[in-house]
Design an enzyme around this catalytic site. Structure first.
Site, PDB file in Angstrom:
ATOM      1  N   ARG A 128      13.088 -10.693  10.087  1.00 44.77           N
ATOM      2  CA  ARG A 128      14.248  -9.823   9.864  1.00 44.77           C
ATOM      3  C   ARG A 128      13.839  -8.539   9.158  1.00 44.77           C
ATOM      4  O   ARG A 128      14.225  -7.433   9.571  1.00 44.77           O
ATOM      5  CB  ARG A 128      15.298 -10.577   9.050  1.00 44.77           C
ATOM      6  CG  ARG A 128      16.539  -9.754   8.729  1.00 44.77           C
ATOM      7  CD  ARG A 128      17.512 -10.581   7.906  1.00 44.77           C
ATOM      8  NE  ARG A 128      18.632  -9.768   7.418  1.00 44.77           N
ATOM      9  CZ  ARG A 128      19.589 -10.222   6.616  1.00 44.77           C
ATOM     10  NH1 ARG A 128      19.571 -11.489   6.221  1.00 44.77           N
ATOM     11  NH2 ARG A 128      20.556  -9.429   6.206  1.00 44.77           N
ATOM     12  N   ARG A 315      19.296  -9.550  15.484  1.00 40.26           N
ATOM     13  CA  ARG A 315      18.662  -8.241  15.352  1.00 40.26           C
ATOM     14  C   ARG A 315      17.484  -8.152  16.318  1.00 40.26           C
ATOM     15  O   ARG A 315      16.670  -9.077  16.432  1.00 40.26           O
ATOM     16  CB  ARG A 315      18.205  -8.022  13.912  1.00 40.26           C
ATOM     17  CG  ARG A 315      17.703  -6.616  13.632  1.00 40.26           C
ATOM     18  CD  ARG A 315      17.965  -6.259  12.181  1.00 40.26           C
ATOM     19  NE  ARG A 315      19.392  -6.137  11.912  1.00 40.26           N
ATOM     20  CZ  ARG A 315      19.924  -6.166  10.697  1.00 40.26           C
ATOM     21  NH1 ARG A 315      19.144  -6.315   9.640  1.00 40.26           N
ATOM     22  NH2 ARG A 315      21.212  -6.061  10.519  1.00 40.26           N
ATOM     23  N   ARG A 342      -1.734  -4.375   8.952  1.00 46.19           N
ATOM     24  CA  ARG A 342      -2.718  -4.469   7.867  1.00 46.19           C
ATOM     25  C   ARG A 342      -3.280  -5.887   7.821  1.00 46.19           C
ATOM     26  O   ARG A 342      -2.542  -6.854   7.654  1.00 46.19           O
ATOM     27  CB  ARG A 342      -2.096  -4.100   6.521  1.00 46.19           C
ATOM     28  CG  ARG A 342      -3.111  -4.183   5.373  1.00 46.19           C
ATOM     29  CD  ARG A 342      -2.644  -3.489   4.114  1.00 46.19           C
ATOM     30  NE  ARG A 342      -1.545  -4.152   3.439  1.00 46.19           N
ATOM     31  CZ  ARG A 342      -1.117  -3.858   2.210  1.00 46.19           C
ATOM     32  NH1 ARG A 342      -1.707  -2.896   1.523  1.00 46.19           N
ATOM     33  NH2 ARG A 342      -0.085  -4.487   1.681  1.00 46.19           N
ATOM     34  N   GLU A 436      -8.532   2.121  -2.467  1.00 41.61           N
ATOM     35  CA  GLU A 436      -7.919   1.376  -3.559  1.00 41.61           C
ATOM     36  C   GLU A 436      -8.936   0.589  -4.386  1.00 41.61           C
ATOM     37  O   GLU A 436      -8.546  -0.174  -5.271  1.00 41.61           O
ATOM     38  CB  GLU A 436      -6.854   0.421  -3.004  1.00 41.61           C
ATOM     39  CG  GLU A 436      -7.399  -0.559  -1.985  1.00 41.61           C
ATOM     40  CD  GLU A 436      -6.340  -1.458  -1.382  1.00 41.61           C
ATOM     41  OE1 GLU A 436      -5.193  -1.432  -1.866  1.00 41.61           O
ATOM     42  OE2 GLU A 436      -6.662  -2.194  -0.440  1.00 41.61           O
ATOM     43  N   ASP A 464      -3.741  -1.375  -7.218  1.00 42.71           N
ATOM     44  CA  ASP A 464      -5.003  -2.055  -6.921  1.00 42.71           C
ATOM     45  C   ASP A 464      -6.183  -1.277  -7.487  1.00 42.71           C
ATOM     46  O   ASP A 464      -7.136  -1.866  -8.013  1.00 42.71           O
ATOM     47  CB  ASP A 464      -5.168  -2.235  -5.414  1.00 42.71           C
ATOM     48  CG  ASP A 464      -4.824  -3.645  -4.951  1.00 42.71           C
ATOM     49  OD1 ASP A 464      -5.281  -4.593  -5.594  1.00 42.71           O
ATOM     50  OD2 ASP A 464      -4.094  -3.788  -3.962  1.00 42.71           O
ATOM     51  N   PRO A 545      10.046   1.703  -0.411  1.00 36.50           N
ATOM     52  CA  PRO A 545      10.305   0.263  -0.442  1.00 36.50           C
ATOM     53  C   PRO A 545      11.379  -0.238   0.513  1.00 36.50           C
ATOM     54  O   PRO A 545      11.608  -1.446   0.575  1.00 36.50           O
ATOM     55  CB  PRO A 545      10.733   0.032  -1.893  1.00 36.50           C
ATOM     56  CG  PRO A 545      11.418   1.306  -2.276  1.00 36.50           C
ATOM     57  CD  PRO A 545      10.652   2.396  -1.571  1.00 36.50           C
ATOM     58  N   ASP A 637       4.104  -6.949  -5.566  1.00 33.79           N
ATOM     59  CA  ASP A 637       3.236  -7.671  -4.642  1.00 33.79           C
ATOM     60  C   ASP A 637       1.939  -7.989  -5.375  1.00 33.79           C
ATOM     61  O   ASP A 637       1.862  -7.867  -6.603  1.00 33.79           O
ATOM     62  CB  ASP A 637       3.017  -6.899  -3.339  1.00 33.79           C
ATOM     63  CG  ASP A 637       2.207  -5.612  -3.525  1.00 33.79           C
ATOM     64  OD1 ASP A 637       1.743  -5.340  -4.654  1.00 33.79           O
ATOM     65  OD2 ASP A 637       2.030  -4.870  -2.542  1.00 33.79           O
TER      66      ASP A 637
END
Length: 742
Positions: A128, A315, A342, A436, A464, A545, A637
């Site tokens: 979703r 959806r 990723r 990073e 990171d 976000p 995260d």
């Protein structure tokens, strides 16, 4: 289940993965399943040992750096000596004329090469959320303004259960001002006074309330329309490479004089669907769930059903947007965000496949072979759906957590082997390199060089990058508190270095230069004020976000012409700045903190760690809005977890806090986190039994054993503890109650 395996050659493949690939992925690709699995084994035999060797090199370098700091206490500020040492051990690459090059990436979609705008990152494990992100290419400006704090809830403009006309009027006024700035009318006329929009002789005609006819100041900004020319239902405009759609529907316009129902703006040009930091995937079952969602995206068939009120909503991916161009021809615009995927970094290993020695295989290798196989459906148009990701025949992969050019070169060679296996043209697989990790930052030119034929993305990531900064220099001394990290000398140089090297190596027109996440999804007014700094810095994309945040952040790219800004930066600096000394400046404490300051920092970080880890372990949620100690929702995260756990581990290592103090703080903060989650049906409180609560023990372990974690990563502990929790839950399900209890 993941424990059932199929043997193919020397591989022991989880049955759920084997069946998924053979029965769901391969059909339609013209790939032979036996040849595929044989090729996977050959790739693992070739690249598996090298993957382990690269990880060992990380450990070896870290051991040498730790030892240097122990024997050179207080000398970390002697940059010349420190720098010489890093060159001697191979941590820093030689600076040579080889750094004077340009990338040569080709067949890149325009969202990457020619446009600048917001970028979303979404956990691929959640269908979703993934669909929401993919469909966030176009967003309602009215909704984004009305539903957020960009419009203050003052002077009668509060959000209420019913439509608040006064608040709506503020939204309309804001939007008209935006139109006047982005697509102005000639002769000082204003969209505020528009009564009717129509198309006449291929040009936009705006009739004002007083009968005056207005035209666009720049007629080229008008591209097309929907409906009839005299009474269009939509007007399509262009500014700074981004599309604006004025939607006209008088019955649904709340008495707008021009009948404007909404203004839709192009928002999330690109989205990174994530297999890494925002997911909690620890076994074959989890990996197949992720891969199946990627398959749905690549075939255009992904759906998510959920309840909304009393209704069940389905959806799907949005179709393309069709207009009549001003020349009278059909104009087809992409209806969805261009997708990157990723993968995980080189550190992680998975039990989805065991090799000939009965060892888990590098998860990053599995990611590239499976996701590329899946992406063949997009390249070969294997479905009848008019939904396609890349129109240039490319597959876009972000490879995170690479340490230096040797690891980037490894990834590029791995991509070549997978291209050969699947009979793809060389450089079909494009690479995004995340800046990073400290060794990548310090050797960024060399990293770009190793990927110069397939590079499409570099970006910065404060969290990171700071986590690695702390771990790399763990023995140098106690670091400054987390909030003060943003004032450190290395950080501003880090941000400028990334952009300037991207410009020096000619990324514009071929690749994105990106910036990091706005982590406060409820604070959009602050984002509107602050995040304009990213396009001003020359970044062609920056992370947000949510789809709403993408629409609001898109306004910044109308205010700033990023490609013109990049030219200004290149002209003013000549791109010859050397930031190395600043980047090597370690943010060690220079004053003694008070007891209160130390405890406050400990409280903040402990609460943050617990709030994130308990959802990760118990619910398998890798990214969510977690309330901080002041109940402000922050997107968390593994990157946020890494910096928090490493900072406390650093303070423990240098005696600013004690083990007992940490335990007592975590127990106290666990009760706060329990209270913050009291309304969640799936939540299991930690405070009932600290010694046996897996999530609590995982959070504590991340700190108490933080110094020993490879590069400060949280994945090894999280994955082991999540597997432990899943095994415990499965065991509880299989327990048969004694007859006396029935």
């Amino acid at each position: 289940m993941a424990s059932e395996r199929v043997r193919v050659g020397g591989l022991q493949i989880s049955k759920i993965l084997f069946n998924f690939v053979n029965q769901e992925v391969v059909p339609g690709t013209n790939i032979n399943t036996f040849s595929f699995w044989t090729g996977v084994q050959a790739i693992l035999n070739e690249f598996g040992p090298e993957n382990r060797a690269l990880l060992q090199k990380r450990d070896d370098l870290q051991t040498k750096i730790d030892q240097w700091h122990r024997t050179h206490q207080g000398q970390h500020n002697n940059i010349a000596t420190y720098k010489s040492f890093l060159f001697d051990i191979g941590y820093l690459c030689p600076r040579t004329g080889a750094d004077n090059f340009q990338i040569s990436t080709s067949n890149v979609d325009e969202e990457i090469a020619m446009q600048a705008g917001p970028q979303l990152v979404v956990p691929l494990m959640n269908a979703r959320f993934t669909l929401n992100a993919a469909n966030a290419r176009w967003g309602s400006l009215y909704d984004a303004l009305y539903g957020t704090d960009v419009i203050p809830e003052t002077n009668g403009c509060e959000k209420t259960t019913k439509y608040n006309k006064k608040r709506g009027d503020r939204v309309i006024a804001f939007t008209r001002k935006f139109l006047d700035e982005a697509v102005p009318l000639s002769n000082g006329l204003s969209h505020v006074n528009a009564k009717k929009y129509s198309v006449e002789d291929g040009a936009l005609k705006v009739t004002l309330l007083n009968g005056t006819i207005g035209r666009l100041q720049d007629s080229a900004q008008f591209l097309g329309y929907q409906g009839h020319a005299d009474m269009p239902s939509a007007i399509l405009l262009l500014h700074n490479g981004l599309h604006i759609e004025i939607q006209i529907d008088p019955p649904r316009s709340r008495n707008d004089p021009a009948g404007i129902k909404d203004v839709i703006i192009e928002s999330a040009l690109t989205t990174i669907v994530d297999c890494e930091d925002s997911v909690a995937a620890v076994d074959a079952d989890d990996k197949v769930e992720i891969y199946r969602n990627w398959l749905g995206l690549m075939k255009g068939t992904l759906e998510a059903r959920f309840s909304k009120g009393k209704e069940t909503v389905t959806r799907k991916l949005n179709p393309n947007r069709i207009y009549t161009s001003k020349m009278g021809t059909t104009l087809n615009l992409h209806g969805r965000s261009l997708l990157f995927i990723r993968h995980v970094g080189h550190l992680l290993y998975t039990n989805a496949i065991l090799d000939k020695d009965n060892h888990e295989i590098p998860e990053g290798i599995l990611d590239v072979v499976i996701t590329t196989l899946i992406a063949l459906h997009d390249l070969k148009n294997t479905t009848t759906q008019d939904i396609k990701n890349s129109r240039t025949g490319s597959i876009y992969i972000v490879k995170p957590k690479q340490h230096g050019p040797e690891e980037v070169a490894f990834t590029s060679r791995l991509f070549s082997r997978v291209e050969d296996l699947l009979k793809l043209p060389r450089f079909t697989l494009k690479m995004g390199v995340m800046d990073e990790e400290r060794r990548t930052t310090l050797n960024l030119s060399a990293c770009i060089r190793e990927a110069k034929d397939r590079l499409v993305f570099i970006n910065t990531g404060f969290l990171d990058r700071t986590g690695d900064e702390i771990h790399t220099s763990m023995e140098a001394g106690p670091f400054v508190p987390k909030a003060q990290m943003k004032e450190a000398k290395w950080l501003s140089s880090y941000e400028k270095n990334n952009v300037e090297l991207g410009l020096r190596h000619s990324l514009p027109g071929k690749a994105q230069i990106g910036k990091g996440m706005w982590a406060m999804p409820d604070m959009m007014a602050a984002m509107i004020q602050q995040k304009i700094g990213h396009p001003k810095a020359g970044a062609t994309c920056a992370w947000v976000p949510s789809p709403t945040a993408a629409t609001l952040h898109a306004l910044h790219y109308h205010q700033v012409d990023v490609f013109a800004r990049q030219i200004d930066i290149a002209t003013s600096s000549s791109l010859t700045n050397d930031y190395l000394d600043d980047l090597l400046t370690i943010p060690i404490l220079t004053r003694k903190l008070s007891v209160e300051e130390i405890q406050r920092e400990l409280d903040n970080n402990a609460q943050s760690i617990l709030g994130y880890v308990v959802r990760w372990i118990d619910q398998g949620i890798g990214c969510s809005k977690v309330p901080d100690i002041d109940n402000i929702g922050l997107m968390e995260d593994r990157a946020t977890l890494r910096i928090s756990s490493q900072l406390i581990a650093n303070w423990l290592r240098h005696g600013l806090v004690t083990k007992q103090q940490i335990i007592e703080t975590f127990e106290r903060m666990a009760k706060i986190v329990d209270q913050q989650n009291i309304g969640s049906a799936d939540y299991q409180p930690m405070a009932f039994n600290f010694d046996h609560n897996i999530a609590f023990q995982a959070a504590l372990e991340l700190v108490l054993d933080g110094v020993q974690q490879p590069n400060g990563y949280t994945e090894p502990i999280l994955h082991r503890r999540r597997r432990e929790f899943k095994a415990q839950r499965q065991h509880q399900k299989t327990i048969v109650p004694h007859r006396s209890l029935l």
